[in-house]
Design a protein around this motif. Structure first.
Motif, PDB file in Angstrom:
ATOM      1  N   GLU A 129       0.821  -1.207   0.000  1.00  0.00           N
ATOM      2  CA  GLU A 129       0.000   0.000   0.000  1.00  0.00           C
ATOM      3  C   GLU A 129       0.857   1.259   0.000  1.00  0.00           C
ATOM      4  O   GLU A 129       0.540   2.242  -0.693  1.00  0.00           O
ATOM      5  CB  GLU A 129      -0.943  -0.024   1.209  1.00  0.00           C
ATOM      6  CG  GLU A 129      -2.005  -1.111   1.096  1.00  0.00           C
ATOM      7  CD  GLU A 129      -2.830  -1.268   2.358  1.00  0.00           C
ATOM      8  OE1 GLU A 129      -2.497  -0.601   3.369  1.00  0.00           O
ATOM      9  OE2 GLU A 129      -3.796  -2.058   2.345  1.00  0.00           O
ATOM     10  N   HIS A 133       1.068   4.134  -2.868  1.00  0.00           N
ATOM     11  CA  HIS A 133       0.846   5.518  -2.463  1.00  0.00           C
ATOM     12  C   HIS A 133       2.014   6.402  -2.892  1.00  0.00           C
ATOM     13  O   HIS A 133       1.822   7.491  -3.461  1.00  0.00           O
ATOM     14  CB  HIS A 133       0.679   5.562  -0.944  1.00  0.00           C
ATOM     15  CG  HIS A 133       0.530   6.935  -0.377  1.00  0.00           C
ATOM     16  ND1 HIS A 133      -0.679   7.593  -0.312  1.00  0.00           N
ATOM     17  CD2 HIS A 133       1.444   7.786   0.162  1.00  0.00           C
ATOM     18  CE1 HIS A 133      -0.505   8.775   0.239  1.00  0.00           C
ATOM     19  NE2 HIS A 133       0.776   8.921   0.532  1.00  0.00           N
ATOM     20  N   LYS A 136       2.116   7.111  -6.614  1.00  0.00           N
ATOM     21  CA  LYS A 136       1.143   8.133  -7.020  1.00  0.00           C
ATOM     22  C   LYS A 136       1.685   9.530  -6.734  1.00  0.00           C
ATOM     23  O   LYS A 136       1.511  10.449  -7.538  1.00  0.00           O
ATOM     24  CB  LYS A 136      -0.176   7.931  -6.277  1.00  0.00           C
ATOM     25  CG  LYS A 136      -0.949   6.684  -6.669  1.00  0.00           C
ATOM     26  CD  LYS A 136      -2.151   6.524  -5.751  1.00  0.00           C
ATOM     27  CE  LYS A 136      -2.775   5.151  -5.877  1.00  0.00           C
ATOM     28  NZ  LYS A 136      -3.836   4.939  -4.866  1.00  0.00           N
ATOM     29  N   GLU A 137       2.310   9.673  -5.579  1.00  0.00           N
ATOM     30  CA  GLU A 137       2.870  10.983  -5.244  1.00  0.00           C
ATOM     31  C   GLU A 137       3.998  11.345  -6.204  1.00  0.00           C
ATOM     32  O   GLU A 137       4.085  12.475  -6.695  1.00  0.00           O
ATOM     33  CB  GLU A 137       3.377  10.976  -3.806  1.00  0.00           C
ATOM     34  CG  GLU A 137       2.263  10.933  -2.773  1.00  0.00           C
ATOM     35  CD  GLU A 137       2.762  11.048  -1.351  1.00  0.00           C
ATOM     36  OE1 GLU A 137       1.988  11.517  -0.490  1.00  0.00           O
ATOM     37  OE2 GLU A 137       3.922  10.656  -1.094  1.00  0.00           O
ATOM     38  N   MET A 160      -4.676  11.548  -1.379  1.00  0.00           N
ATOM     39  CA  MET A 160      -3.518  11.250  -0.546  1.00  0.00           C
ATOM     40  C   MET A 160      -3.850  11.374   0.935  1.00  0.00           C
ATOM     41  O   MET A 160      -3.391  10.578   1.755  1.00  0.00           O
ATOM     42  CB  MET A 160      -2.343  12.168  -0.909  1.00  0.00           C
ATOM     43  CG  MET A 160      -1.779  11.953  -2.314  1.00  0.00           C
ATOM     44  SD  MET A 160      -1.173  10.272  -2.659  1.00  0.00           S
ATOM     45  CE  MET A 160      -2.602   9.568  -3.530  1.00  0.00           C
ATOM     46  N   GLU A 163      -5.619   8.226   1.948  1.00  0.00           N
ATOM     47  CA  GLU A 163      -4.694   7.110   2.097  1.00  0.00           C
ATOM     48  C   GLU A 163      -3.811   7.291   3.329  1.00  0.00           C
ATOM     49  O   GLU A 163      -3.423   6.298   3.972  1.00  0.00           O
ATOM     50  CB  GLU A 163      -3.856   6.950   0.828  1.00  0.00           C
ATOM     51  CG  GLU A 163      -4.697   6.497  -0.361  1.00  0.00           C
ATOM     52  CD  GLU A 163      -3.884   6.225  -1.615  1.00  0.00           C
ATOM     53  OE1 GLU A 163      -2.640   6.305  -1.570  1.00  0.00           O
ATOM     54  OE2 GLU A 163      -4.508   5.932  -2.662  1.00  0.00           O
ATOM     55  N   HIS A 164      -3.491   8.529   3.695  1.00  0.00           N
ATOM     56  CA  HIS A 164      -2.750   8.763   4.930  1.00  0.00           C
ATOM     57  C   HIS A 164      -3.539   8.260   6.138  1.00  0.00           C
ATOM     58  O   HIS A 164      -2.971   7.695   7.073  1.00  0.00           O
ATOM     59  CB  HIS A 164      -2.452  10.248   5.100  1.00  0.00           C
ATOM     60  CG  HIS A 164      -1.374  10.753   4.200  1.00  0.00           C
ATOM     61  ND1 HIS A 164      -1.109  12.094   4.032  1.00  0.00           N
ATOM     62  CD2 HIS A 164      -0.479  10.092   3.415  1.00  0.00           C
ATOM     63  CE1 HIS A 164      -0.103  12.236   3.191  1.00  0.00           C
ATOM     64  NE2 HIS A 164       0.293  11.045   2.789  1.00  0.00           N
ATOM     65  N   HIS A 167      -3.007   4.668   6.338  1.00  0.00           N
ATOM     66  CA  HIS A 167      -1.695   4.347   6.896  1.00  0.00           C
ATOM     67  C   HIS A 167      -1.723   4.482   8.420  1.00  0.00           C
ATOM     68  O   HIS A 167      -1.093   3.681   9.140  1.00  0.00           O
ATOM     69  CB  HIS A 167      -0.619   5.273   6.322  1.00  0.00           C
ATOM     70  CG  HIS A 167      -0.452   5.178   4.838  1.00  0.00           C
ATOM     71  ND1 HIS A 167      -0.689   4.030   4.132  1.00  0.00           N
ATOM     72  CD2 HIS A 167      -0.054   6.111   3.933  1.00  0.00           C
ATOM     73  CE1 HIS A 167      -0.460   4.249   2.848  1.00  0.00           C
ATOM     74  NE2 HIS A 167      -0.077   5.493   2.702  1.00  0.00           N
TER      75      HIS A 167
END
Length: 226
Positions: A129, A133, A136-137, A160, A163-164, A167
């Motif tokens: 993951e 991620h 993508k960044e 983002m 997704e953070h 995480h």
């Protein structure tokens, strides 16, 4: 005291050099939970007495800024370069070894009552993951921010941030599997080394998310609003 308690924990992490160390020590989430006030953050951790934390924060005044500089004053490109080398590269370096150590601990100590069963698989999932991620960044969002192409920023930033949060949930799962990353008294060196690495991963990932959520993305959103 009340002035600090009523500030958001993300703001304090940006404003007060060294504050992140205090937050780590007291298990206060300054990255995904950066929009909570310090009072709210402590309440969520059931910390009844704010005095020691506030005193520790007050003692930090005047010390060096985060990572040796105030990243709020850096250009987006400078901060992105720092994130890539300090965090993206390090996550890619650290996670394979942590997975290897976790598999060994689970195999050798599978009958131990404190064995972190399922940790290796969880870390492997985290690795996948995180890699997705970070790609993508690196391929989409960061190039936009380097161009200051603000019109295209909000949607990728929102993704983002989402997704953070995931995480952050993954870090919570590590705590659940490892009794908050606390090795038993009879743990072998491999087990202790694994947990030391997990503590570093947690600190690095929280700092990584903090720099993006509370500094880089805020700057990008301000540009878009302008």
């Amino acid at each position: 005291m009340h002035q600090l308690l009523d500030q958001t924990i993300g703001h304090i992490a940006c404003e007060l050099p060294g504050a992140t160390r205090v937050f780590h020590a007291n298990r206060l989430d300054f990255c995904c939970g950066g929009d909570k006030t310090l009072r709210e953050a402590m309440a969520s951790r059931k910390i009844a007495d704010p005095g020691p934390i506030v005193m520790a924060l007050q003692e930090l005044a005047g010390q060096q800024t985060l990572d040796g500089r105030d990243w709020r004053k850096a250009s987006p490109g400078e901060l992105i370069d720092h994130i890539l080398t300090r965090f993206h590269d390090k996550h890619r370096e650290d996670l394979p070894e942590l997975i290897r150590l976790a598999r060994r601990v689970e195999h050798v100590h599978r009958d131990h009552h404190a064995c972190p069963r399922g940790l290796a698989d969880h870390l492997a999932q985290m690795q996948q993951e995180l890699e997705s991620h970070m790609m993508k960044e690196e391929q989409v969002l960061f190039p936009m921010l380097r161009r200051v192409d603000a019109a295209q920023v909000p949607a990728p930033v929102a993704m983002m941030r989402f997704e953070h949060d995931q995480h952050g949930e993954a870090l919570d799962r590590i705590d659940q599997l490892t009794t908050e990353i606390t090795a038993p008294s009879d743990a072998c060196n491999t087990w202790r080394g694994l947990y030391a690495g997990l503590r570093q991963l947690r600190e690095d990932l929280m700092q990584h998310i903090h720099l993006e959520n509370n500094i880089l993305f805020i700057s990008a959103q301000d540009l878009h609003a302008a």
